[in-house]
Design a protein around this motif. Sequence first.
Motif, PDB file in Angstrom:
ATOM      1  N   GLU A 129       0.862  -1.182   0.000  1.00 45.11           N
ATOM      2  CA  GLU A 129       0.000   0.000   0.000  1.00 45.11           C
ATOM      3  C   GLU A 129       0.906   1.242   0.000  1.00 45.11           C
ATOM      4  OE1 GLU A 129      -4.351   0.861   1.912  1.00 45.11           O
ATOM      5  OE2 GLU A 129      -2.758   0.234   3.247  1.00 45.11           O
ATOM      6  N   ILE A 130       1.480   1.517  -1.160  1.00 45.62           N
ATOM      7  CA  ILE A 130       2.459   2.591  -1.309  1.00 45.62           C
ATOM      8  C   ILE A 130       1.729   3.852  -1.769  1.00 45.62           C
ATOM      9  CG2 ILE A 130       4.562   3.302  -2.493  1.00 45.62           C
ATOM     10  CD1 ILE A 130       5.042   0.251  -3.006  1.00 45.62           C
ATOM     11  N   PHE A 131       1.798   4.896  -0.970  1.00 50.36           N
ATOM     12  CA  PHE A 131       1.102   6.145  -1.254  1.00 50.36           C
ATOM     13  C   PHE A 131       2.138   7.239  -1.448  1.00 50.36           C
ATOM     14  CE2 PHE A 131      -1.049  10.074   0.200  1.00 50.36           C
ATOM     15  CZ  PHE A 131      -2.153  10.067  -0.645  1.00 50.36           C
ATOM     16  N   GLY A 132       2.198   7.807  -2.637  1.00 53.62           N
ATOM     17  CA  GLY A 132       3.220   8.818  -2.842  1.00 53.62           C
ATOM     18  C   GLY A 132       3.162   9.454  -4.213  1.00 53.62           C
ATOM     19  N   LEU A 133       4.239  10.167  -4.531  1.00 59.35           N
ATOM     20  CA  LEU A 133       4.374  10.841  -5.814  1.00 59.35           C
ATOM     21  C   LEU A 133       4.935   9.874  -6.857  1.00 59.35           C
ATOM     22  CD1 LEU A 133       5.897  14.245  -4.600  1.00 59.35           C
ATOM     23  CD2 LEU A 133       3.516  13.781  -5.230  1.00 59.35           C
ATOM     24  N   SER A 134       5.141  10.388  -8.055  1.00 62.54           N
ATOM     25  CA  SER A 134       5.675   9.584  -9.144  1.00 62.54           C
ATOM     26  C   SER A 134       7.064   9.063  -8.799  1.00 62.54           C
ATOM     27  CB  SER A 134       5.744  10.433 -10.406  1.00 62.54           C
ATOM     28  OG  SER A 134       6.441  11.645 -10.155  1.00 62.54           O
ATOM     29  N   GLY A 135       7.386   7.911  -9.339  1.00 59.08           N
ATOM     30  CA  GLY A 135       8.690   7.338  -9.061  1.00 59.08           C
ATOM     31  C   GLY A 135       8.972   6.112  -9.897  1.00 59.08           C
ATOM     32  N   GLY A 136      10.066   5.426  -9.538  1.00 58.86           N
ATOM     33  CA  GLY A 136      10.503   4.256 -10.273  1.00 58.86           C
ATOM     34  C   GLY A 136      10.201   2.976  -9.525  1.00 58.86           C
ATOM     35  N   ALA A 137      10.334   1.855 -10.233  1.00 58.11           N
ATOM     36  CA  ALA A 137      10.094   0.551  -9.624  1.00 58.11           C
ATOM     37  C   ALA A 137      10.905  -0.513 -10.350  1.00 58.11           C
ATOM     38  CB  ALA A 137       8.606   0.201  -9.677  1.00 58.11           C
ATOM     39  N   ILE A 138      11.490  -1.411  -9.571  1.00 57.71           N
ATOM     40  CA  ILE A 138      12.187  -2.578 -10.103  1.00 57.71           C
ATOM     41  C   ILE A 138      11.567  -3.817  -9.473  1.00 57.71           C
ATOM     42  CG2 ILE A 138      14.371  -3.823 -10.272  1.00 57.71           C
ATOM     43  CD1 ILE A 138      15.798  -1.138  -9.898  1.00 57.71           C
ATOM     44  N   LEU A 139      11.137  -4.734 -10.309  1.00 60.30           N
ATOM     45  CA  LEU A 139      10.605  -6.018  -9.857  1.00 60.30           C
ATOM     46  C   LEU A 139      11.637  -7.080 -10.230  1.00 60.30           C
ATOM     47  CD1 LEU A 139       7.918  -7.030  -8.562  1.00 60.30           C
ATOM     48  CD2 LEU A 139       7.103  -7.477 -10.880  1.00 60.30           C
ATOM     49  N   ASP A 140      12.329  -7.634  -9.215  1.00 54.47           N
ATOM     50  CA  ASP A 140      13.358  -8.633  -9.500  1.00 54.47           C
ATOM     51  C   ASP A 140      13.684  -9.401  -8.221  1.00 54.47           C
ATOM     52  OD1 ASP A 140      15.378 -10.062 -10.941  1.00 54.47           O
ATOM     53  OD2 ASP A 140      15.681  -8.292 -12.190  1.00 54.47           O
ATOM     54  N   ASP A 141      14.446 -10.466  -8.387  1.00 56.66           N
ATOM     55  CA  ASP A 141      14.823 -11.315  -7.254  1.00 56.66           C
ATOM     56  C   ASP A 141      16.154 -10.815  -6.699  1.00 56.66           C
ATOM     57  OD1 ASP A 141      15.354 -13.274  -5.422  1.00 56.66           O
ATOM     58  OD2 ASP A 141      15.369 -14.937  -6.856  1.00 56.66           O
ATOM     59  N   PHE A 142      16.079  -9.962  -5.684  1.00 62.58           N
ATOM     60  CA  PHE A 142      17.289  -9.353  -5.130  1.00 62.58           C
ATOM     61  C   PHE A 142      18.037 -10.268  -4.161  1.00 62.58           C
ATOM     62  CE2 PHE A 142      14.846  -5.503  -6.306  1.00 62.58           C
ATOM     63  CZ  PHE A 142      15.803  -4.868  -7.085  1.00 62.58           C
ATOM     64  N   ASP A 143      17.343 -11.287  -3.630  1.00 62.35           N
ATOM     65  CA  ASP A 143      17.976 -12.102  -2.585  1.00 62.35           C
ATOM     66  C   ASP A 143      18.140 -13.576  -2.960  1.00 62.35           C
ATOM     67  OD1 ASP A 143      15.314 -12.754  -2.545  1.00 62.35           O
ATOM     68  OD2 ASP A 143      14.967 -12.220  -0.444  1.00 62.35           O
TER      69      ASP A 143
ATOM     70  N   PHE B 258       2.876  -4.609 -11.721  1.00 60.49           N
ATOM     71  CA  PHE B 258       2.990  -3.568 -10.698  1.00 60.49           C
ATOM     72  C   PHE B 258       3.106  -2.218 -11.389  1.00 60.49           C
ATOM     73  CE2 PHE B 258       5.321  -0.555  -8.096  1.00 60.49           C
ATOM     74  CZ  PHE B 258       4.561  -0.576  -6.932  1.00 60.49           C
ATOM     75  N   GLU B 259       2.408  -1.223 -10.840  1.00 64.34           N
ATOM     76  CA  GLU B 259       2.484   0.126 -11.395  1.00 64.34           C
ATOM     77  C   GLU B 259       2.652   1.144 -10.282  1.00 64.34           C
ATOM     78  OE1 GLU B 259       0.242   3.015 -14.608  1.00 64.34           O
ATOM     79  OE2 GLU B 259      -0.902   1.429 -13.648  1.00 64.34           O
ATOM     80  N   GLU B 260       3.715   1.937 -10.392  1.00 60.32           N
ATOM     81  CA  GLU B 260       3.953   3.039  -9.462  1.00 60.32           C
ATOM     82  C   GLU B 260       3.088   4.222  -9.886  1.00 60.32           C
ATOM     83  OE1 GLU B 260       6.834   5.075  -6.555  1.00 60.32           O
ATOM     84  OE2 GLU B 260       6.021   3.079  -6.856  1.00 60.32           O
ATOM     85  N   MET B 261       2.270   4.722  -8.970  1.00 61.60           N
ATOM     86  CA  MET B 261       1.320   5.787  -9.272  1.00 61.60           C
ATOM     87  C   MET B 261       1.714   7.076  -8.557  1.00 61.60           C
ATOM     88  SD  MET B 261      -0.804   3.971 -11.120  1.00 61.60           S
ATOM     89  CE  MET B 261      -2.142   5.127 -11.284  1.00 61.60           C
ATOM     90  N   GLY B 262       1.185   8.197  -9.063  1.00 58.25           N
ATOM     91  CA  GLY B 262       1.420   9.486  -8.431  1.00 58.25           C
ATOM     92  C   GLY B 262       1.947  10.495  -9.424  1.00 58.25           C
TER      93      GLY B 262
ATOM     94  N   PHE C 106      -2.084   5.932  -4.598  1.00 57.30           N
ATOM     95  CA  PHE C 106      -1.691   4.582  -4.211  1.00 57.30           C
ATOM     96  C   PHE C 106      -1.247   3.802  -5.446  1.00 57.30           C
ATOM     97  CE2 PHE C 106      -4.336   5.665  -0.571  1.00 57.30           C
ATOM     98  CZ  PHE C 106      -3.613   5.123   0.480  1.00 57.30           C
ATOM     99  N   SER C 107      -0.122   3.141  -5.330  1.00 55.39           N
ATOM    100  CA  SER C 107       0.337   2.276  -6.411  1.00 55.39           C
ATOM    101  C   SER C 107      -0.527   1.021  -6.463  1.00 55.39           C
ATOM    102  CB  SER C 107       1.809   1.922  -6.206  1.00 55.39           C
ATOM    103  OG  SER C 107       2.613   3.075  -6.297  1.00 55.39           O
ATOM    104  N   ALA C 108      -0.343   0.241  -7.532  1.00 53.96           N
ATOM    105  CA  ALA C 108      -1.220  -0.908  -7.750  1.00 53.96           C
ATOM    106  C   ALA C 108      -0.413  -2.153  -8.086  1.00 53.96           C
ATOM    107  CB  ALA C 108      -2.202  -0.613  -8.878  1.00 53.96           C
TER     108      ALA C 108
END
Length: 734
Positions: free
Chosen positions: A232-246, A603-607, A616-618
Amino acid sequence: MKGLVVRGVLVVAGALAALAAAPPSDPVAPSTRDMAALLRERAAAVDIMKLPYVVNDRRVPLMRAALERQRPFAEQLALRFDYATELVNAGLIPEALRAIEELRQDSEVISPEAARRGAPLLMHLEATALFRLGELQNCAEHHNRQSCLLPIRGQGVHQQREGSTKALEVLTRLLAQDPGDLRARWLLNIAHMTLGTYPEKVPPALLIPPAAFAAEHPLPRFPDVSGEAGLEIFGLSGGAILDDFDHDGRLDLMTSSIGFNDQMKLFRNRGDGTFEDRTAASGLLGETGGLNMVQADYDNDGWVDALVLRGGWMGSEGKFPLSLLRNNGDGTFTDTTAAAGLIRFGPTQTATWLDYDGDGWLDLFVGYESIPDVPKPCQLFHSNRDGTFTEVGAATGLNVVAFVKGVTSGDYDNDGRPDIYVSLGGGDNFLFHNDGPGAAPGSWRFTNVAAAAGVTEPKTSFPTCFFDYDNDGFLDLFVSGYGAMAEDVAADYLGLPTSGERARLYHNRGDGTFEDVTRAKGLYRVIIGMGLNYGDLDNDGFLDLYVGTGNPYFSTLVPNLLFRNDGGRRFQDVTTAVDVGHLQKGHAIAFGDVDNDGDQDIFEEMGGAVFSDRSFSALYANPGFPAAWLQLELVGTRSNRGAIGARVKVTVDEGAGTRAIHRTVGSGGSFGASPLRLEIGLGAAQRVLAVEVRWPGGGTQAVSGLVPRRRYRITEGQERPQPVEVKPFTLRGV
């Protein structure tokens, strides 16, 4: 509403306090602290009166003070209008409405003629303020999974009705004076949706009919499960990476946001349908800002790293550094920007990783938003093969000085060397062909061939991507337009003429040139694109497109758009069927199999960009399709470790015949980052006959023995693929 405005400030204040009081065992590295200090220093140096975004709350008192000085009447009117607009941007809606009414009354007394001429503009601002009031009271304060999804219905209908009701009254008066006002007409239809009275109560002459939004192909709904999943990410516009970091086999999420004090976040996929916020333990505290991000294993250690891009849209005030974040392999990240030789300042929100010289190490191209007063050439950083980089842009022919909004790389002519496409916010776009080694020892050359290749348009564009939409083995090109407003989108839905910039789809002819097939393929649309990525929604083996839309204006409430690829023949608008037509500003987009069930979620970063345009992002959960699939993790040995740029051909038996499916390893579009592992739909395939990998280092490798509905790791030079165990789970809220 007030709680939402201050929520982000409190979170950041708490994070910074934790950073200052951190014990010696705190995971934040000294170099990361240095970057945090540099970011604070650059933010403090910004002239906020030259920056119309992010700092609107701080601009309000300065503009109020300016109004107190004596000025000619016309100048005073303009300043008061700008002040009212700034109040809306700052989220101070009651104050904005009072300022609008006072301006209306005063102008009617002092200059009735000026009041008459300015009335439509003032009414539009009033309607926008009222609309925003409704959004804050409903979509923000009482957010649910149907909020702001076009056509608004069900739980998306506003319970707090004051904002939309009063906005509807203002819009009705506007349209009585000018029935051809398409922006007012568009917003009037949206207002009726928010009140649950669309289409029945919309005057027939003003109705945008439901048929205009009808899906062109039936698909099941993708529910937004972000709240239930812990995103539940609430904020302004931004970036997003979906990947296996661990390296646990599950896709994690890293996000950023444009605000100077907006803390980057890392969410670990628990594997039980939820995500855990690991920001505090990740060593990222103090890494703030960033309109976009893109990932790569830049140091070939087997762990996915991240690049953060800052300063976009900020013009002369966007002199912020990018950040290179090294994945330490233990759940933490270290800022290695300075050590890598990448400390540069300038407004950017786009970059692409590529191994342009085939030496097995990733290089980096960064596009800057150059403006006349502050020219900033784009930069190409060549890897020194030791974790550091040398800038070689001008020496290689990549001396671009332009307002760059999107860059993407891909080998469009199949000569084994990655090329670069550059999308501009105004002017002819660039296609840089990778010519290979130059005449001088150690030199390399790129040449702009955009005009000869036929890919200079749109004249005002934004996100872009190379992708093989028809599986013919040649990379095609999509470029979204950006020069449009809500009224242009309305005109497009109504079939009316408009000068709004349209998208372009270029089909690769295979001879170094492209054909504009936008009309023929169903994408000749007015799309105000910002976020962009591609994936395979229904696992049919053909890549689909999702575009996040909008611009900084609150009145630009237009739906994000999803296009299904119909077997390479055309693209079908399935936005309303899948129910992903969010009206809030859409930015970073990533396709990925979040729940390990074989199909791709989104996944979509919104704002937005102004201070109060938070949303809220989705996370849209794929309900599943019967088609087969195959997932491949490629590991380079001679090539770069993450295999970025590798080309894969999968030949399958569909019973009635065979066909080939082509994919390229990379993060996808130019705004948002999908995982580097390949998630390939196989359609009606019953067997995988063969897999061929063309490694970016130059070698070709044949792989056999693969079975559908499995994940494999393919290592360069190793004959046998390694099966990877996949444990599917269900996302919460599905």
